[in-house]
Design a protein around this motif. Structure first.
Motif, short mmCIF file in Angstrom:
data_model
loop_
_atom_site.label_atom_id
_atom_site.label_comp_id
_atom_site.label_asym_id
_atom_site.label_seq_id
_atom_site.Cartn_x
_atom_site.Cartn_y
_atom_site.Cartn_z
N VAL A 64 65.17 27.94 1.01
CA VAL A 64 64.36 28.60 2.03
C VAL A 64 65.32 29.08 3.11
CG1 VAL A 64 62.57 28.25 3.79
CG2 VAL A 64 62.35 27.15 1.56
N GLY A 65 65.06 30.26 3.63
CA GLY A 65 65.87 30.79 4.71
C GLY A 65 64.99 31.40 5.79
N ILE A 66 65.59 31.65 6.94
CA ILE A 66 64.86 32.20 8.07
C ILE A 66 65.77 33.15 8.83
CG2 ILE A 66 65.43 30.29 9.64
CD1 ILE A 66 62.46 30.46 10.58
N SER A 67 65.20 34.21 9.37
CA SER A 67 65.97 35.11 10.23
C SER A 67 65.23 35.27 11.55
CB SER A 67 66.20 36.46 9.55
OG SER A 67 65.00 37.18 9.44
N PHE A 68 66.00 35.37 12.63
CA PHE A 68 65.41 35.44 13.96
C PHE A 68 66.41 36.03 14.94
CE2 PHE A 68 67.57 31.44 13.42
CZ PHE A 68 68.25 31.23 14.61
N THR A 69 65.89 36.51 16.07
CA THR A 69 66.74 36.95 17.17
C THR A 69 66.40 36.11 18.39
OG1 THR A 69 65.16 38.67 17.84
CG2 THR A 69 66.96 39.34 16.36
N VAL A 70 67.32 36.11 19.34
CA VAL A 70 67.12 35.41 20.61
C VAL A 70 67.26 36.43 21.72
CG1 VAL A 70 67.98 33.61 22.16
CG2 VAL A 70 67.98 33.23 19.68
N GLU A 71 66.33 36.40 22.66
CA GLU A 71 66.34 37.33 23.79
C GLU A 71 66.40 36.55 25.09
OE1 GLU A 71 62.76 39.64 23.44
OE2 GLU A 71 63.37 40.51 21.51
N GLY A 72 66.91 37.18 26.12
CA GLY A 72 66.89 36.62 27.47
C GLY A 72 67.97 35.61 27.75
N GLU A 73 67.73 34.38 27.39
CA GLU A 73 68.65 33.28 27.68
C GLU A 73 68.96 32.49 26.41
OE1 GLU A 73 70.29 32.77 30.40
OE2 GLU A 73 69.24 34.19 31.67
N ILE A 74 69.87 31.54 26.54
CA ILE A 74 70.26 30.68 25.42
C ILE A 74 69.12 29.73 25.06
CG2 ILE A 74 71.86 28.84 24.74
CD1 ILE A 74 73.92 30.21 26.59
N VAL A 75 68.91 29.55 23.77
CA VAL A 75 67.94 28.57 23.29
C VAL A 75 68.74 27.43 22.66
CG1 VAL A 75 67.63 29.70 21.04
CG2 VAL A 75 65.86 28.21 21.91
N SER A 76 68.38 26.20 23.01
CA SER A 76 69.16 25.07 22.51
C SER A 76 68.30 24.17 21.62
CB SER A 76 69.74 24.25 23.67
OG SER A 76 68.71 23.69 24.44
N GLY A 77 68.98 23.58 20.63
CA GLY A 77 68.34 22.60 19.76
C GLY A 77 67.21 23.16 18.93
N LEU A 78 67.36 24.37 18.43
CA LEU A 78 66.32 24.99 17.61
C LEU A 78 66.24 24.28 16.26
CD1 LEU A 78 64.56 27.42 18.36
CD2 LEU A 78 66.13 28.86 17.08
N ARG A 79 65.02 23.93 15.83
CA ARG A 79 64.80 23.24 14.56
C ARG A 79 63.72 23.93 13.75
NH1 ARG A 79 65.00 16.84 15.80
NH2 ARG A 79 66.18 16.97 17.72
N TYR A 80 63.87 23.83 12.44
CA TYR A 80 62.85 24.33 11.51
C TYR A 80 62.25 23.11 10.82
CZ TYR A 80 60.72 26.47 7.41
OH TYR A 80 59.83 26.84 6.44
N ILE A 81 60.92 22.99 10.89
CA ILE A 81 60.22 21.87 10.27
C ILE A 81 59.19 22.45 9.30
CG2 ILE A 81 58.78 19.82 10.68
CD1 ILE A 81 59.94 19.89 13.59
N GLN A 82 59.13 21.86 8.11
CA GLN A 82 58.21 22.36 7.09
C GLN A 82 57.50 21.18 6.43
OE1 GLN A 82 59.40 25.58 4.33
NE2 GLN A 82 59.40 23.96 2.79
N VAL A 83 56.18 21.28 6.34
CA VAL A 83 55.38 20.26 5.67
C VAL A 83 54.62 20.93 4.54
CG1 VAL A 83 53.46 18.64 5.94
CG2 VAL A 83 55.15 18.86 7.76
N VAL A 84 54.77 20.37 3.33
CA VAL A 84 54.10 20.90 2.13
C VAL A 84 52.99 19.92 1.74
CG1 VAL A 84 54.39 21.61 -0.27
CG2 VAL A 84 56.28 21.94 1.36
N LYS A 85 51.79 20.47 1.54
CA LYS A 85 50.65 19.65 1.14
C LYS A 85 50.03 20.22 -0.12
CE LYS A 85 49.41 17.92 5.68
NZ LYS A 85 48.34 17.60 6.59
N ARG A 86 49.49 19.29 -0.89
CA ARG A 86 48.73 19.67 -2.08
C ARG A 86 47.44 18.87 -2.05
NH1 ARG A 86 50.35 19.40 -8.39
NH2 ARG A 86 48.44 20.39 -9.08
N ALA A 87 46.32 19.54 -2.11
CA ALA A 87 45.00 18.90 -2.03
C ALA A 87 44.90 18.04 -0.78
CB ALA A 87 44.72 18.09 -3.29
N GLY A 88 45.50 18.51 0.32
CA GLY A 88 45.42 17.81 1.60
C GLY A 88 46.36 16.63 1.76
N ILE A 89 47.16 16.33 0.75
CA ILE A 89 48.10 15.20 0.81
C ILE A 89 49.52 15.73 0.96
CG2 ILE A 89 49.03 13.23 -0.47
CD1 ILE A 89 46.26 13.08 -1.86
N THR A 90 50.25 15.18 1.93
CA THR A 90 51.63 15.61 2.15
C THR A 90 52.50 15.20 0.97
OG1 THR A 90 51.36 15.44 4.55
CG2 THR A 90 53.62 15.45 3.70
#
Length: 197
Positions: A106-132
């Motif tokens: 999995v990959g992600i692309s993004f830009t940052v505007e204005g000021e520095i952003v610190s500690g950026l994290r990507y979190i993903q939860v996959v569920k099937r039939a409502g169960i993680t």
């Protein structure tokens, strides 16, 4: 920007003893240690120039979420995150197909505007039939403002295989959050497993 619910499984993990440092503007950082040439070159590589190119409110603009695999001949599967909210909602109703039993990232692309952003994290939860069935958290890092998108690809993983895995679909919720608790992305999408991409 939505604030996360305290018991939400999409909240980032907290490292005991870690304290977020005091935020500084791009201009303040550019003016620090002006006489140190190597530090100035390092700051320039982060987009922090002597002119203090920052300004305005801090903003992370998510561009794409994508799946890449050496087994996919047609290129990456790309989800456009710049769509309007009602178009983004279709991502959950119209699941993409991932070939069973293959390595993909999995990959992600993004830009940052204005000021520095610190500690950026990507979190993903996959569920099937409502169960993680899976939860992943990836540190993206800290970024300065720049027009060109940053691209981050996460470690490869293997998609499930077998008839049981192919029956039904999976719901995914992806979130991008920073050290200040600002949620820059909170989107739901779906996938199903197939014998072919």
């Amino acid at each position: 920007m939505a604030q996360p619910h305290p018991d939400d499984e999409l909240n980032p993990t907290v490292t005991e003893g870690y304290k977020v440092g005091q935020a500084k503007t791009v201009q303040e950082l550019a003016n620090l240690d002006k006489e140190d040439e190597s530090l100035q070159r390092w700051k320039a590589s982060l987009g922090i120039g002597a002119s203090g190119s920052g300004g305005g409110a801090k903003k992370v603009v998510l561009k794409t979420l994508f799946l890449t695999s050496p087994t996919r001949q047609q290129g990456d599967v790309v989800l456009d995150l710049t769509q309007k909210p009602d178009e983004l909602a279709r991502l959950k109703k119209e699941p993409i197909t991932i070939k069973e039993g293959v390595d993909y990232s999995v990959g992600i692309s993004f830009t940052v505007e204005g000021e520095i952003v610190s500690g950026l994290r990507y979190i993903q939860v996959v569920k099937r039939a409502g169960i993680t069935v899976d939860r992943g958290e990836h540190m993206l890092g800290s970024y300065g403002p720049q027009d060109q998108p940053y691209i981050k690809i996460f470690a490869s993983e293997e998609s499930p295989s077998g008839m049981l895995a192919r029956s039904g679909s999976y719901n995914v919720r992806s979130r991008v959050i920073d050290d200040d608790g600002a949620v820059w992305l909170d989107v739901e999408w779906g996938f199903k497993l197939g014998k072919e991409w």
